[in-house]
Design a protein around this motif. Structure first.
Motif, PDB file in Angstrom:
ATOM      1  N   SER A 265      18.447 -25.807  22.251  1.00  0.00           N
ATOM      2  CA  SER A 265      17.358 -26.552  22.886  1.00  0.00           C
ATOM      3  C   SER A 265      16.468 -25.604  23.668  1.00  0.00           C
ATOM      4  N   VAL A 266      15.205 -25.983  23.790  1.00  0.00           N
ATOM      5  CA  VAL A 266      14.234 -25.166  24.525  1.00  0.00           C
ATOM      6  C   VAL A 266      13.427 -26.093  25.432  1.00  0.00           C
ATOM      7  N   TYR A 267      13.230 -25.645  26.678  1.00  0.00           N
ATOM      8  CA  TYR A 267      12.477 -26.439  27.658  1.00  0.00           C
ATOM      9  C   TYR A 267      11.263 -25.665  28.132  1.00  0.00           C
ATOM     10  N   VAL A 268      10.154 -26.369  28.269  1.00  0.00           N
ATOM     11  CA  VAL A 268       8.958 -25.795  28.903  1.00  0.00           C
ATOM     12  C   VAL A 268       8.540 -26.770  29.989  1.00  0.00           C
ATOM     13  N   GLU A 269       8.353 -26.246  31.191  1.00  0.00           N
ATOM     14  CA  GLU A 269       7.938 -27.094  32.310  1.00  0.00           C
ATOM     15  C   GLU A 269       8.963 -28.227  32.513  1.00  0.00           C
ATOM     16  N   GLY A 270      10.237 -27.902  32.260  1.00  0.00           N
ATOM     17  CA  GLY A 270      11.318 -28.871  32.470  1.00  0.00           C
ATOM     18  C   GLY A 270      11.446 -29.930  31.402  1.00  0.00           C
ATOM     19  N   LEU A 271      10.619 -29.864  30.368  1.00  0.00           N
ATOM     20  CA  LEU A 271      10.667 -30.873  29.307  1.00  0.00           C
ATOM     21  C   LEU A 271      11.194 -30.265  28.016  1.00  0.00           C
ATOM     22  N   PRO A 272      12.042 -31.009  27.280  1.00  0.00           N
ATOM     23  CA  PRO A 272      12.539 -30.446  26.017  1.00  0.00           C
ATOM     24  C   PRO A 272      11.432 -30.382  24.969  1.00  0.00           C
ATOM     25  N   VAL A 273      11.227 -29.193  24.395  1.00  0.00           N
ATOM     26  CA  VAL A 273      10.281 -29.055  23.291  1.00  0.00           C
ATOM     27  C   VAL A 273      11.028 -28.826  21.975  1.00  0.00           C
ATOM     28  N   VAL A 274      12.305 -28.382  22.103  1.00  0.00           N
ATOM     29  CA  VAL A 274      13.223 -28.296  20.966  1.00  0.00           C
ATOM     30  C   VAL A 274      14.525 -28.922  21.427  1.00  0.00           C
ATOM     31  N   GLN A 275      15.078 -29.803  20.607  1.00  0.00           N
ATOM     32  CA  GLN A 275      16.377 -30.362  20.922  1.00  0.00           C
ATOM     33  C   GLN A 275      17.243 -30.354  19.673  1.00  0.00           C
ATOM     34  N   HIS A 276      18.435 -29.785  19.807  1.00  0.00           N
ATOM     35  CA  HIS A 276      19.351 -29.661  18.662  1.00  0.00           C
ATOM     36  C   HIS A 276      18.612 -29.109  17.443  1.00  0.00           C
ATOM     37  N   ARG A 277      17.877 -28.051  17.680  1.00  0.00           N
ATOM     38  CA  ARG A 277      17.146 -27.283  16.659  1.00  0.00           C
ATOM     39  C   ARG A 277      16.029 -28.067  15.963  1.00  0.00           C
ATOM     40  N   ALA A 278      15.539 -29.130  16.590  1.00  0.00           N
ATOM     41  CA  ALA A 278      14.379 -29.828  16.025  1.00  0.00           C
ATOM     42  C   ALA A 278      13.289 -29.896  17.084  1.00  0.00           C
ATOM     43  N   LEU A 279      12.039 -29.782  16.640  1.00  0.00           N
ATOM     44  CA  LEU A 279      10.916 -29.943  17.565  1.00  0.00           C
ATOM     45  C   LEU A 279      10.909 -31.377  18.078  1.00  0.00           C
ATOM     46  N   THR A 280      10.566 -31.560  19.345  1.00  0.00           N
ATOM     47  CA  THR A 280      10.546 -32.930  19.885  1.00  0.00           C
ATOM     48  C   THR A 280       9.148 -33.548  19.837  1.00  0.00           C
ATOM     49  N   ARG A 281       8.105 -32.703  19.832  1.00  0.00           N
ATOM     50  CA  ARG A 281       6.747 -33.241  19.961  1.00  0.00           C
ATOM     51  C   ARG A 281       6.022 -33.337  18.634  1.00  0.00           C
ATOM     52  N   ALA A 282       6.567 -32.740  17.612  1.00  0.00           N
ATOM     53  CA  ALA A 282       5.870 -32.706  16.329  1.00  0.00           C
ATOM     54  C   ALA A 282       6.912 -32.706  15.230  1.00  0.00           C
ATOM     55  N   ASP A 283       6.443 -32.965  14.040  1.00  0.00           N
ATOM     56  CA  ASP A 283       7.355 -33.129  12.927  1.00  0.00           C
ATOM     57  C   ASP A 283       7.174 -31.939  11.976  1.00  0.00           C
ATOM     58  N   TRP A 284       8.243 -31.171  11.786  1.00  0.00           N
ATOM     59  CA  TRP A 284       8.140 -29.958  10.977  1.00  0.00           C
ATOM     60  C   TRP A 284       7.682 -30.257   9.549  1.00  0.00           C
ATOM     61  N   THR A 285       8.109 -31.400   8.994  1.00  0.00           N
ATOM     62  CA  THR A 285       7.723 -31.735   7.618  1.00  0.00           C
ATOM     63  C   THR A 285       6.204 -31.801   7.486  1.00  0.00           C
ATOM     64  N   THR A 286       5.559 -32.393   8.487  1.00  0.00           N
ATOM     65  CA  THR A 286       4.094 -32.488   8.467  1.00  0.00           C
ATOM     66  C   THR A 286       3.453 -31.114   8.673  1.00  0.00           C
ATOM     67  N   ILE A 287       3.980 -30.356   9.657  1.00  0.00           N
ATOM     68  CA  ILE A 287       3.429 -29.017   9.925  1.00  0.00           C
ATOM     69  C   ILE A 287       3.529 -28.167   8.669  1.00  0.00           C
ATOM     70  N   ARG A 288       4.657 -28.255   8.010  1.00  0.00           N
ATOM     71  CA  ARG A 288       4.886 -27.442   6.814  1.00  0.00           C
ATOM     72  C   ARG A 288       3.946 -27.855   5.686  1.00  0.00           C
ATOM     73  N   ARG A 289       3.826 -29.153   5.462  1.00  0.00           N
ATOM     74  CA  ARG A 289       2.948 -29.644   4.384  1.00  0.00           C
ATOM     75  C   ARG A 289       1.507 -29.175   4.614  1.00  0.00           C
ATOM     76  N   ASP A 290       1.011 -29.337   5.842  1.00  0.00           N
ATOM     77  CA  ASP A 290      -0.364 -28.919   6.163  1.00  0.00           C
ATOM     78  C   ASP A 290      -0.522 -27.402   6.024  1.00  0.00           C
ATOM     79  N   GLY A 291       0.510 -26.666   6.456  1.00  0.00           N
ATOM     80  CA  GLY A 291       0.467 -25.204   6.375  1.00  0.00           C
ATOM     81  C   GLY A 291       0.416 -24.722   4.932  1.00  0.00           C
ATOM     82  N   GLU A 292       1.240 -25.318   4.080  1.00  0.00           N
ATOM     83  CA  GLU A 292       1.245 -24.925   2.661  1.00  0.00           C
ATOM     84  C   GLU A 292      -0.100 -25.232   2.012  1.00  0.00           C
ATOM     85  N   ALA A 293      -0.682 -26.380   2.366  1.00  0.00           N
ATOM     86  CA  ALA A 293      -1.972 -26.757   1.774  1.00  0.00           C
ATOM     87  C   ALA A 293      -3.064 -25.785   2.220  1.00  0.00           C
TER      88      ALA A 293
END
Ligand SMILES: [Zn+2]
Length: 440
Positions: free
Chosen positions: A400-428
């Motif tokens: 897990s990773v915290y910034v400003e006391g808030l989790p931004v990664v939890q159990h190896r997943a992003l909390t604020r965004a969805d990797w599947t979407t980031i990846r799809r947009d990045g590949e395109a």
């Protein structure tokens, strides 16, 4: 533009706290966070809290500071491998000319995701379309120190005068909690005297940092010497540019006089060993001498076009091995010093030593939880933990990773965004960029 509200208080119970404080204490204990700041570190915390986290299976480590990158280039990983800097830049500049603000944002989101999953909570960036990077910072919750690239007007593909574009960018983002805008002259090969001084003046008027490339290759040094009669560092001193609140990336080819000059002018150095090695810069940055002279040195990955990773764990490892081997001295740049470069010294480079870079009361709550049961952390003994972080820990150990006391990664997943979407947009977005590269 404000970050989501923190729970009023969180206590992390029983963690192995790698404080990186003045005494570099590693202690087993509780860590209390209130309203985004660390309140206490170590003693058993008997007060209640809005939220409690059982941290007994984890090391809590200050977030890493990546002191030099071009995060939006994550779509260009592998596009110009196995070439030295001149050939590498030829491909990169050709592709850069086709970039749009939308693909910069897609690239920045992918790169920030990679950094957060690797325990980086602050990064220093140099690129253009930095508004797109700032939006990605805001969306994913990392801390971005974003330098608008500045070069001579006749050499740029930017619309308008780059320094004026930088000034407008500084104005748009100057009061954001996670985005710190700054000005970034690209290097002596594309910036003349006027550009350097206008950039410095803009930074001074705005209280912003200046970030730039410096003395990366012998070719840069020799060509500048032929053009001006001076090596880049000496020339920047003579035109009145060198000074504090500035961070130079690379600084590989320096004389003893230049090392002393950079230290005397309080110029911070972002050491990028993987990028230097892969581009065959030939030399090794004099990190030991720079530190001995009193310069602050941090660690940067540079972009994934030249590294090809944004991993600060990998960068610590490489930085240590290179200095030791090059000097035939295993005692230089110890594990503790490597972790310092990646955390507290990186924060000092950014002018944020007072509130980032260590686990101490009053500082911002930016940190990662490393699993102590991960194979690369065994034996998870307090006296070996710093060594593991510098030399062996895998990114998969970061839970897990915290910034400003808030989790931004939890159990190896992003909390604020969805990797599947980031990846799809990045590949395109990568599709169009890769088809614009010059054919060999
Ligand atoms: Zn760079």
């Amino acid at each position: 533009m404000s970050a989501p509200a923190s729970p009023r208080s969180t206590v992390f119970r029983g963690g192995l706290l790698v404080t990186q404080d003045g005494l570099r204490r590693v202690v087993r204990g509780d860590l209390r966070v209130e309203a985004g700041r660390i309140v206490s570190v170590g003693p058993r915390d008997t007060k209640g809290a809005d939220e409690e986290v059982d941290a007994s299976g984890y090391a809590i480590v200050p977030g890493f500071v990546n002191a030099h990158t071009h995060v939006a280039m994550s779509l260009l990983r592998g596009i110009a491998d196995d070439r030295e800097l001149a050939g590498f830049l030829e491909t990169l500049f050709a592709v850069d000319a086709h970039r749009t603000e939308a693909d910069v944002e897609a690239g920045a989101r992918a790169g920030i995701a990679e950094m957060l999953l690797g325990g980086t909570t602050s990064f220093l960036d140099l690129y253009y379309f930095e508004d797109a990077v700032a939006r990605a910072v805001e969306a994913l919750g990392i801390r971005g120190f974003l330098g608008w690239a500045v070069l001579d007007p006749e050499l740029t593909t930017q619309k308008g005068i780059p320094v004026d574009n930088a000034a407008a960018f500084l104005d748009r983002w100057k009061r954001h909690p996670l985005v710190t805008p700054l000005v970034a002259p690209q290097g002596v090969y594309v910036c003349g005297r006027e550009t350097w001084l206008r950039a410095k003046d803009l930074a001074a008027r705005s209280g912003a940092l200046v970030h730039y490339h410096l003395a990366e290759t012998r070719r840069e040094v020799h060509e500048h010497q032929e053009k001006t009669g001076r090596r880049p560092v000496v020339w920047l001193e003579e035109i009145g540019f060198l000074g504090p609140a500035s961070v130079a990336a690379h600084a590989v080819w320096l004389t003893g006089e230049e090392i002393a000059l950079l230290a005397r002018r309080s110029v911070g150095i972002a050491h990028c060993p993987s990028s230097n090695l892969k581009l065959a810069s030939g030399g090794v940055a004099p990190v030991v001498e720079l530190r001995a002279a009193g310069a602050t040195v941090g660690l940067g990955t540079d972009s994934v076009a030249s590294n090809n990773s944004l991993s600060m764990l990998r960068e610590m490892h490489v930085a240590g091995l290179v200095q030791k081997n090059q000097r035939w001295d295993a005692s230089v740049l110890t594990a503790q010093e490597l972790l310092d470069l990646a955390t507290r010294d990186g924060a000092r480079l950014l002018g944020r030593g007072a509130d980032l870079g260590s686990l101490e009361p009053g500082k911002r709550a930016d940190f990662s939880l490393f699993r102590l049961d991960h194979p690369t952390m065994l034996p998870a003994r307090p006296e070996a933990i710093v060594s593991h972080l510098a030399y062996s820990a895998a990114e998969e150990a970061i839970d897990s990773v915290y910034v400003e006391g808030l989790p931004v990664v939890q159990h190896r997943a992003l909390t604020r965004a969805d990797w599947t979407t980031i990846r799809r947009d990045g590949e395109a977005a990568a599709e169009a960029l890769w088809s614009s590269r010059p054919k060999a």
